[in-house]
Design a protein around this motif. Structure first.
Motif, PDB file in Angstrom:
ATOM      1  N   GLU A  58     -62.175 -18.408  17.612  1.00 15.94           N
ATOM      2  CA  GLU A  58     -61.761 -19.380  16.600  1.00 15.94           C
ATOM      3  C   GLU A  58     -60.530 -20.163  17.052  1.00 15.94           C
ATOM      4  O   GLU A  58     -60.440 -21.377  16.851  1.00 15.94           O
ATOM      5  N   LYS A  59     -59.593 -19.471  17.702  1.00 18.16           N
ATOM      6  CA  LYS A  59     -58.379 -20.137  18.174  1.00 18.16           C
ATOM      7  C   LYS A  59     -58.692 -21.198  19.229  1.00 18.16           C
ATOM      8  O   LYS A  59     -58.084 -22.267  19.254  1.00 18.16           O
ATOM      9  N   LEU A  60     -59.646 -20.879  20.105  1.00 15.77           N
ATOM     10  CA  LEU A  60     -59.872 -21.710  21.287  1.00 15.77           C
ATOM     11  C   LEU A  60     -60.929 -22.789  21.085  1.00 15.77           C
ATOM     12  O   LEU A  60     -61.121 -23.630  21.966  1.00 15.77           O
ATOM     13  N   GLN A  61     -61.622 -22.762  19.944  1.00 13.81           N
ATOM     14  CA  GLN A  61     -62.673 -23.750  19.710  1.00 13.81           C
ATOM     15  C   GLN A  61     -62.097 -25.164  19.799  1.00 13.81           C
ATOM     16  O   GLN A  61     -61.098 -25.493  19.165  1.00 13.81           O
ATOM     17  N   GLY A  62     -62.730 -25.985  20.635  1.00 13.39           N
ATOM     18  CA  GLY A  62     -62.270 -27.351  20.840  1.00 13.39           C
ATOM     19  C   GLY A  62     -61.186 -27.487  21.887  1.00 13.39           C
ATOM     20  O   GLY A  62     -60.849 -28.604  22.287  1.00 13.39           O
ATOM     21  N   LYS A  63     -60.647 -26.358  22.346  1.00 17.56           N
ATOM     22  CA  LYS A  63     -59.528 -26.396  23.298  1.00 17.56           C
ATOM     23  C   LYS A  63     -59.963 -26.109  24.730  1.00 17.56           C
ATOM     24  O   LYS A  63     -59.311 -26.543  25.674  1.00 17.56           O
ATOM     25  N   ILE A  64     -61.039 -25.333  24.898  1.00 19.81           N
ATOM     26  CA  ILE A  64     -61.522 -25.012  26.238  1.00 19.81           C
ATOM     27  C   ILE A  64     -63.037 -25.182  26.282  1.00 19.81           C
ATOM     28  O   ILE A  64     -63.704 -25.201  25.246  1.00 19.81           O
ATOM     29  N   TYR A  66     -66.682 -27.079  28.204  1.00 19.27           N
ATOM     30  CA  TYR A  66     -67.280 -28.411  28.158  1.00 19.27           C
ATOM     31  C   TYR A  66     -67.383 -28.888  26.714  1.00 19.27           C
ATOM     32  O   TYR A  66     -67.922 -28.192  25.852  1.00 19.27           O
ATOM     33  N   ASP A  67     -66.865 -30.065  26.442  1.00 17.86           N
ATOM     34  CA  ASP A  67     -66.921 -30.670  25.107  1.00 17.86           C
ATOM     35  C   ASP A  67     -66.312 -29.767  24.038  1.00 17.86           C
ATOM     36  O   ASP A  67     -66.654 -29.860  22.855  1.00 17.86           O
ATOM     37  N   GLY A  68     -65.407 -28.875  24.452  1.00 15.37           N
ATOM     38  CA  GLY A  68     -64.727 -28.005  23.505  1.00 15.37           C
ATOM     39  C   GLY A  68     -65.540 -26.829  23.022  1.00 15.37           C
ATOM     40  O   GLY A  68     -65.134 -26.134  22.080  1.00 15.37           O
ATOM     41  N   ASN A  69     -66.686 -26.567  23.653  1.00 15.93           N
ATOM     42  CA  ASN A  69     -67.534 -25.440  23.253  1.00 15.93           C
ATOM     43  C   ASN A  69     -67.095 -24.183  24.000  1.00 15.93           C
ATOM     44  O   ASN A  69     -67.243 -24.083  25.217  1.00 15.93           O
ATOM     45  N   VAL A  70     -66.569 -23.230  23.264  1.00 14.06           N
ATOM     46  CA  VAL A  70     -66.021 -22.018  23.861  1.00 14.06           C
ATOM     47  C   VAL A  70     -67.143 -21.130  24.400  1.00 14.06           C
ATOM     48  O   VAL A  70     -68.154 -20.913  23.726  1.00 14.06           O
ATOM     49  N   VAL A  71     -66.961 -20.628  25.610  1.00 15.01           N
ATOM     50  CA  VAL A  71     -67.828 -19.577  26.137  1.00 15.01           C
ATOM     51  C   VAL A  71     -67.234 -18.249  25.680  1.00 15.01           C
ATOM     52  O   VAL A  71     -66.120 -17.887  26.078  1.00 15.01           O
TER      53      VAL A  71
END
Length: 277
Positions: A58-64, A66-71
């Motif tokens: 939840e913290k990293l969504q949009g931050k890391i 491709y296109d902000g999709n967290v792995v």
């Protein structure tokens, strides 16, 4: 495991099982990470392990990613760098070495883009160490059935004629000469280097015992290009070393108009350095 074996086994895994990596295994990996050297020794760097990866989505969504999709993964490794000249190339050079080490530990991984600068990611992850997050990978055990999104098929790779030039930009190399010099295997393996969105933005110019590395892509940000350059640098260096050739880099930190003109290199390309073989 030698370098060629490592890159043949290398793949990007984007779906991970819930099982975490044993803490002793993680500690051993991070101990080995301390031995990874950069191409620019004056830049302070540090690898940081994020153990509780599942709690970070939840913290990293949009931050890391491709296109902000967290792995989503059980763990992450972040590379912190002092923001000095050449730090992006240095980060690519170092983090790809870490990726190859994870293969020796039979772990799965993939590169993750850090979007909009690393300061916010550093704060969100609670990282206290000095430096800016520049490169990041997911870490764990790949889930069965995962699509190997980052693994290039042979028909996706650039042919040698597409990225290697002879003495001048756009001049096709003489393949027989490359074979006679024992370089065909080297260039074949160099072509396996990963890159942002698999754009393979590099062009090489062979001039005797020197190979000039350039990168360029009309729609790719400079930051990603320079990280890709660092990845290519470790692939070139290690591939030549594997063939018994002690390759050494000279890096260019400023515009070199004379080289652009001498080799006919387009202005949109960035000249990264020369590998002496």
């Amino acid at each position: 495991m030698d370098f060629y074996q490592l890159i043949q086994r290398r793949k990007s895994v984007r779906v991970y099982g819930k099982k975490p990596v044993d803490i002793e295994r993680l500690n051993d990996l991070m101990d080995e990470a301390e031995e990874i050297k950069g191409i620019i020794s004056q830049i302070d760097t540090q690898f940081v392990l994020i153990e509780n990866g599942w709690e970070q989505e939840e913290k990293l969504q949009g931050k890391i990613g491709y296109d902000g999709n967290v792995v989503r993964a059980p763990h992450y490794i972040v590379l912190l760098c002092a923001p000095k000249e050449g730090y992006l190339q240095n980060a690519g050079y170092m983090m790809e070495q870490m990726v190859l080490k994870t293969i020796e530990y039979e772990l799965s991984t993939c590169w993750l883009t850090i979007n909009h600068g690393g300061h916010e990611v550093k704060d969100l992850l609670g990282i206290q160490e000095a430096g800016i997050p520049v490169a990041m990978i997911a870490l764990g055990y790949g889930q069965e059935g995962d699509v190997e999104a980052g693994k290039k098929e042979d028909n996706d790779k650039l042919s040698l004629q597409d990225f290697v030039y002879d003495q001048r930009w756009g001049r096709a190399p003489w393949l027989e000469e490359i074979k006679m010099r024992g370089l065909a295997t080297v260039f074949s393996h160099i072509g396996n280097a990963p890159s942002f969105r698999n754009r393979q933005p590099w062009k090489l110019i062979i001039d005797g015992d020197e190979i000039i590395l350039t990168v360029g892509h009309k729609t790719q940000e400079d930051g990603y290009l320079l990280i890709d350059a660092g990845i290519m640098m470790i692939y070139m260096e290690r591939s030549f070393n594997e063939e018994g050739l002690m390759a050494k880099w000279s890096l260019y930190m400023e515009a070199l108009d004379g080289i652009y003109e001498a080799y006919g290199i387009p202005e949109y390309q960035k000249i990264i350095g020369t590998l002496h073989i």
